[in-house]
Design an enzyme around this catalytic site. Structure first.
Site, PDB file in Angstrom:
ATOM      1  N   TYR A 101       0.857  -1.191   0.000  1.00 35.22           N
ATOM      2  CA  TYR A 101       0.000   0.000   0.000  1.00 35.22           C
ATOM      3  C   TYR A 101       0.888   1.233   0.000  1.00 35.22           C
ATOM      4  O   TYR A 101       1.861   1.309   0.760  1.00 35.22           O
ATOM      5  CB  TYR A 101      -0.878   0.007   1.260  1.00 35.22           C
ATOM      6  CG  TYR A 101      -1.645   1.297   1.437  1.00 35.22           C
ATOM      7  CD1 TYR A 101      -2.947   1.408   0.980  1.00 35.22           C
ATOM      8  CD2 TYR A 101      -1.045   2.410   2.031  1.00 35.22           C
ATOM      9  CE1 TYR A 101      -3.644   2.593   1.111  1.00 35.22           C
ATOM     10  CE2 TYR A 101      -1.734   3.602   2.158  1.00 35.22           C
ATOM     11  CZ  TYR A 101      -3.027   3.694   1.704  1.00 35.22           C
ATOM     12  OH  TYR A 101      -3.715   4.859   1.817  1.00 35.22           O
ATOM     13  N   GLU A 189      -3.982   7.317  -3.689  1.00 34.07           N
ATOM     14  CA  GLU A 189      -3.703   6.030  -3.066  1.00 34.07           C
ATOM     15  C   GLU A 189      -3.489   4.947  -4.125  1.00 34.07           C
ATOM     16  O   GLU A 189      -4.227   4.893  -5.095  1.00 34.07           O
ATOM     17  CB  GLU A 189      -4.931   5.697  -2.216  1.00 34.07           C
ATOM     18  CG  GLU A 189      -4.799   4.547  -1.300  1.00 34.07           C
ATOM     19  CD  GLU A 189      -6.088   4.385  -0.481  1.00 34.07           C
ATOM     20  OE1 GLU A 189      -6.207   5.024   0.566  1.00 34.07           O
ATOM     21  OE2 GLU A 189      -6.976   3.643  -0.929  1.00 34.07           O
TER      22      GLU A 189
END
Ligand code: GDP
Ligand code: MN
Length: 380
Positions: A101, A189
């Site tokens: 991530y 993101e």
């Protein structure tokens, strides 16, 4: 404003972040044609403004163009978190060695961009944050200097041991930081950021949220808005120049000024109710705004009572009263309404309302209590 994955990945690509090719389809036949062109196994992905699409069945592998058509047929029209899927993204399936991530948010507390990375990427970063927060590494970036190469590299070493992927990931983080400022994002993101078995680092998912206050400076980004995938009430409110956010409760609030709107919602909760919305009709004097506001509030079936809370400064109470009378004449209310107004032209407003058969008070606590009671089916 939320962007779709297919829009966000184009922005990442423009900033030099490796993103697999792919295209958007609105029908199973289009999905099939894209799969045919790409060749080999593809992934068909629902394009909705919601996370957790994978878990909801909105991300599926397809081995052949036939499969892609079938899978797209199943995903198109599906509801994910209440949102109907009307587009799918078709991309070549990547072979995945690791999933990480990487994301930037603009952090209100430090008033700076914060870079967050985790080697525990994949589908459930919220769970990682809740259960094992030590697996998420953070860096608050000083906007005077930007993200420095050694800082990006140190964070990349939290993801990988090998210098090859570390260098690629550090470069991606630097480009991601540029992207935040280039588009006016409050969040950017990549989850998952993957490594492939041959050591390439790639963004397999992309999420970008634009700060609404930046839209005026970025007309090209504003043009990406997909109103068909937003709550209809919020779209109508924006077109009417109202600041409106739909909430889950039953007390429909119509207030002037963001601060008073916040205070009103607080007081609704204090007296045991739940606001159905945040609505700021703004500071200008214009009965039309009140008509639009009432149209939007009354269209929501969960609204069981309407609360007006107006503090007349620049906003004139008589304008609001005229708006209420116009609106309720045009579309009679099916739910009780409680009106509190005080300030500029209060007397004129009370006279206009009285003539139309409405009573209004000047005390905020009393009005909120009455609205909560009516929303709960009790006498005020
Ligand atoms: P989200 O659930 O809405 O975040 O959707 P994602 O695009 O992140 O997809 C969810 C998961 O599907 C990813 O974490 C991957 O595990 C898997 N996935 C997505 N694209 C591919 C792909 O190209 N190949 C493989 N093998 N898995 C993929
Ligand atoms: Mn994802």
């Amino acid at each position: 404003m939320n962007l779709h994955e297919y829009q966000a990945r184009e922005i990442l690509r423009k900033h030099g972040i490796p993103v697999p090719e792919g295209a958007v389809a609105a029908s199973p036949a289009e999905a099939r044609a894209i799969a045919q062109r790409l060749g080999g196994t593809v992934v068909v992905k629902a394009q909705v403004h919601a996370g957790g699409r994978g878990k909801a069945g909105g991300v599926k592998l397809a081995q052949t163009p036939d499969d892609a058509e079938t899978v797209a047929g199943r995903i198109l029209g599906m509801r994910i978190k209440g949102l109907v899927v009307d587009k799918v993204l078709v991309v070549p399936a990547a072979e995945i060695a690791t999933e990480s991530y990487v994301g930037f948010i603009v952090d209100r507390a430090s008033q700076r961009p914060v870079l967050m990375v985790s080697a525990a990427g994949g589908v459930d970063i919220e769970e990682v944050a809740a259960q094992t927060p030590e697996k998420i590494h953070r860096l608050t970036v000083d906007p005077r200097y930007g993200l420095l190469p050694h800082q990006a590299q140190a964070l990349a070493f939290q993801l990988y041991r090998e210098i090859g992927p570390v260098r690629q990931a550090a470069d991606i983080m630097r480009r991601l930081y540029e992207t935040v400022y280039a588009v006016g994002a409050s969040l950017v993101e990549i989850n998952p950021l993957v490594t492939t078995p041959d050591g390439k680092v790639q963004a397999l998912d992309a999420k970008i949220v634009i700060d609404d206050n930046e839209l005026e400076r970025h007309p090209d980004i504003a043009a990406l808005r997909d109103a068909s995938s937003e709550a209809p009430s919020e779209v109508q409110a924006r077109q009417a120049g109202l600041t409106f956010i739909k909430l889950e409760g039953s007390v429909g609030c119509c207030v002037n000024g963001a601060g008073l709107a916040m205070a009103t919602m607080d007081l609704v909760k204090y007296y045991g109710g739940e606001p159905a919305n945040f609505l700021d009709i703004g500071g200008s004097s214009n009965p039309e705004k009140v008509v639009n506001a009432l149209r939007i509030i009354t269209a929501d079936p969960s609204v069981k009572a309407i609360l007006f809370n107006i503090f007349g400064g620049i906003t004139r109470c008589d304008d609001v009263a005229n708006g209420i009378v116009q609106a309720t004449t045009a579309f009679p209310l099916k739910v009780p309404m409680v009106i509190r107004l005080t300030g500029t032209n209060e007397k004129e407003a009370l006279a206009i309302l009285a003539k139309a058969g409405y009573s209004a008070g000047t005390d905020m606590d009393q009005a909120v209590q009455a609205a909560v009671a009516r929303a709960q089916g009790r006498a005020a």
